[in-house]
Design a protein around this motif. Sequence first.
Motif, PDB file in Angstrom:
ATOM      1  N   TYR A   1       0.839  -1.207   0.000  1.00 37.09           N
ATOM      2  CA  TYR A   1       0.000   0.000   0.000  1.00 37.09           C
ATOM      3  C   TYR A   1       0.870   1.251   0.000  1.00 37.09           C
ATOM      4  N   VAL A   2       1.876   1.298   0.876  1.00 33.76           N
ATOM      5  CA  VAL A   2       2.728   2.481   0.976  1.00 33.76           C
ATOM      6  C   VAL A   2       3.504   2.690  -0.322  1.00 33.76           C
ATOM      7  N   LEU A   3       4.094   1.604  -0.848  1.00 32.98           N
ATOM      8  CA  LEU A   3       4.969   1.736  -2.009  1.00 32.98           C
ATOM      9  C   LEU A   3       4.202   2.020  -3.295  1.00 32.98           C
ATOM     10  N   LYS A   4       3.052   1.414  -3.441  1.00 38.82           N
ATOM     11  CA  LYS A   4       2.307   1.551  -4.698  1.00 38.82           C
ATOM     12  C   LYS A   4       1.311   2.705  -4.675  1.00 38.82           C
ATOM     13  N   GLU A   5       0.496   2.783  -3.610  1.00 40.07           N
ATOM     14  CA  GLU A   5      -0.588   3.762  -3.608  1.00 40.07           C
ATOM     15  C   GLU A   5      -0.154   5.144  -3.139  1.00 40.07           C
ATOM     16  N   ILE A   6       0.829   5.196  -2.228  1.00 41.53           N
ATOM     17  CA  ILE A   6       1.291   6.506  -1.753  1.00 41.53           C
ATOM     18  C   ILE A   6       2.474   7.004  -2.573  1.00 41.53           C
ATOM     19  N   LEU A   7       3.466   6.119  -2.796  1.00 42.25           N
ATOM     20  CA  LEU A   7       4.706   6.536  -3.453  1.00 42.25           C
ATOM     21  C   LEU A   7       4.746   6.201  -4.947  1.00 42.25           C
ATOM     22  N   HIS A   8       3.812   5.381  -5.406  1.00 43.24           N
ATOM     23  CA  HIS A   8       3.649   5.089  -6.842  1.00 43.24           C
ATOM     24  C   HIS A   8       4.885   4.435  -7.473  1.00 43.24           C
ATOM     25  N   PHE A   9       5.522   3.532  -6.734  1.00 45.34           N
ATOM     26  CA  PHE A   9       6.596   2.736  -7.322  1.00 45.34           C
ATOM     27  C   PHE A   9       6.002   1.655  -8.222  1.00 45.34           C
ATOM     28  N   SER A  10       6.735   1.290  -9.243  1.00 46.02           N
ATOM     29  CA  SER A  10       6.304   0.203 -10.117  1.00 46.02           C
ATOM     30  C   SER A  10       6.675  -1.139  -9.496  1.00 46.02           C
ATOM     31  N   ASP A  11       6.052  -2.203  -9.969  1.00 43.92           N
ATOM     32  CA  ASP A  11       6.370  -3.540  -9.468  1.00 43.92           C
ATOM     33  C   ASP A  11       7.845  -3.861  -9.672  1.00 43.92           C
ATOM     34  N   LYS A  12       8.390  -3.441 -10.807  1.00 45.18           N
ATOM     35  CA  LYS A  12       9.796  -3.722 -11.100  1.00 45.18           C
ATOM     36  C   LYS A  12      10.707  -2.994 -10.118  1.00 45.18           C
ATOM     37  N   GLU A  13      10.397  -1.751  -9.814  1.00 40.39           N
ATOM     38  CA  GLU A  13      11.206  -0.992  -8.850  1.00 40.39           C
ATOM     39  C   GLU A  13      11.129  -1.630  -7.464  1.00 40.39           C
ATOM     40  N   ILE A  14       9.943  -2.042  -7.082  1.00 42.92           N
ATOM     41  CA  ILE A  14       9.764  -2.666  -5.767  1.00 42.92           C
ATOM     42  C   ILE A  14      10.529  -3.980  -5.699  1.00 42.92           C
ATOM     43  N   GLU A  15      10.463  -4.771  -6.750  1.00 37.48           N
ATOM     44  CA  GLU A  15      11.165  -6.058  -6.769  1.00 37.48           C
ATOM     45  C   GLU A  15      12.667  -5.857  -6.656  1.00 37.48           C
TER      46      GLU A  15
END
Length: 438
Positions: A399-413
């Motif tokens: 939730y924090v990484l995608k919805e608040i900070l808008h990181f992509s799945d690739k960046e998160i991985e």
Amino acid sequence: MNIQQDLLTGIRVLDFTWSVSGSTTTRILAAMGAEVIKVEWPKTPDMMRFSMYAKEDEPGLDNGAFFNSLNVGKRSFTINIKSAEGMNIVKDLIRKSDVITENFSAGVFEKWGLDYDSLKEINEGIIYMSISGLGHTGRQKNYGTWGPTAAALSGMTYISGLPDTHPSGWGYSILDIVAGYTGAFSVLTALFHKKRTGEGQYIDISQVETALPLVGTNLLNYFVNGRSSHPTGNRSVLSADFNKIDFRGPAACPQNTYRCAGDDANDYCVIAIYDNNEWERFKAAIGQPEWVNDERFADLNGRIQHQDELDQFIEEYTSRFTKYEIMEKLQKYDLVAAAVQQNEDIIETDAQLQFRGLFEPINHPLLGERLVEGIPIKMSESSPYIHKSAPLMGEDNDYVLKEILHFSDKEIELMHDHGVFWPLDMSKDSFKAVRPLW
């Protein structure tokens, strides 16, 4: 279903607090509707995660009973703040937050490069609240303390217990709760100020200073009369004895906590008799045993002078009845009497608390349905309430990484592969890799 409005909807709190005082602050803010994101690192988690497991619960990062009470309503985000990637993410979160809270020792946030001036450069309108034992300024700012330490420094410990023995101290860390509520009040005040002016601010709370209202009468006695503190304990004193001060209002005698029937350590009833009229009603309530007509007890001054003997007689009587029987017997005669309550009494027996709905049932994904204490504030339009259970470690990372900070799945991985969000050498199912801090 709660249909009231949440007072702090839209307010985001980035929560670096741990243990009790700071967690109490953010617990209250979460119950008022703020989005509280608790920031932790699995190898150095909040020590409360390991405190007071229920007897049938499997120990683990997410099963500590104390943690799950202190952190209801919050989200959990795990981040390695010591890494450059992790610090950058934290700064991104600061830009998107309204309030930052922490209760580390003075200087910790500054070492991280997150002092107030630095926080303002990231987010000009940020509200930053810190709680520490002695505050973040002054010659003793770096002293490490706990709630009981702060109680001793404030004078609270000295005035506790019986007058003729050493101080007994306070059983629970009361200043953690007092400081926590002070923190919540201060954040609400700062939010109101920001709404009016657009300005954030720094809030610096000292636990020792939050204790001073609790010893206020002793301080006043020194300010006005130049007298030192006197641990008067629970014994009544004569007003003519100017060397001792009774801070509780009118003197009463008998006034004590009396043993009642039962095998539990808390089978006691409190009784207070303030004047001769009440003494006559007390005599009638307990059936006029022979000792109540002893001339030594005929008036209040005599009862105070001989209160030790009087207490022995009363306890011989009360020990024949349960604490609730004594309470009801005396209250029928409009006398001050109350049972000493313990955990099960408070939760299962106290009709007033049940009517008020203080304890709220919460479903936890691992622990099932549990009761937790709510916030003891009732408001006609926006009462605080418990929104959800305490979070599992890192359950809101996506939730924090995608919805608040808008990181992509690739960046998160990629950052996962670098160990930014979870230690590479620690399984999420592992408990043994983590040790309590004490």
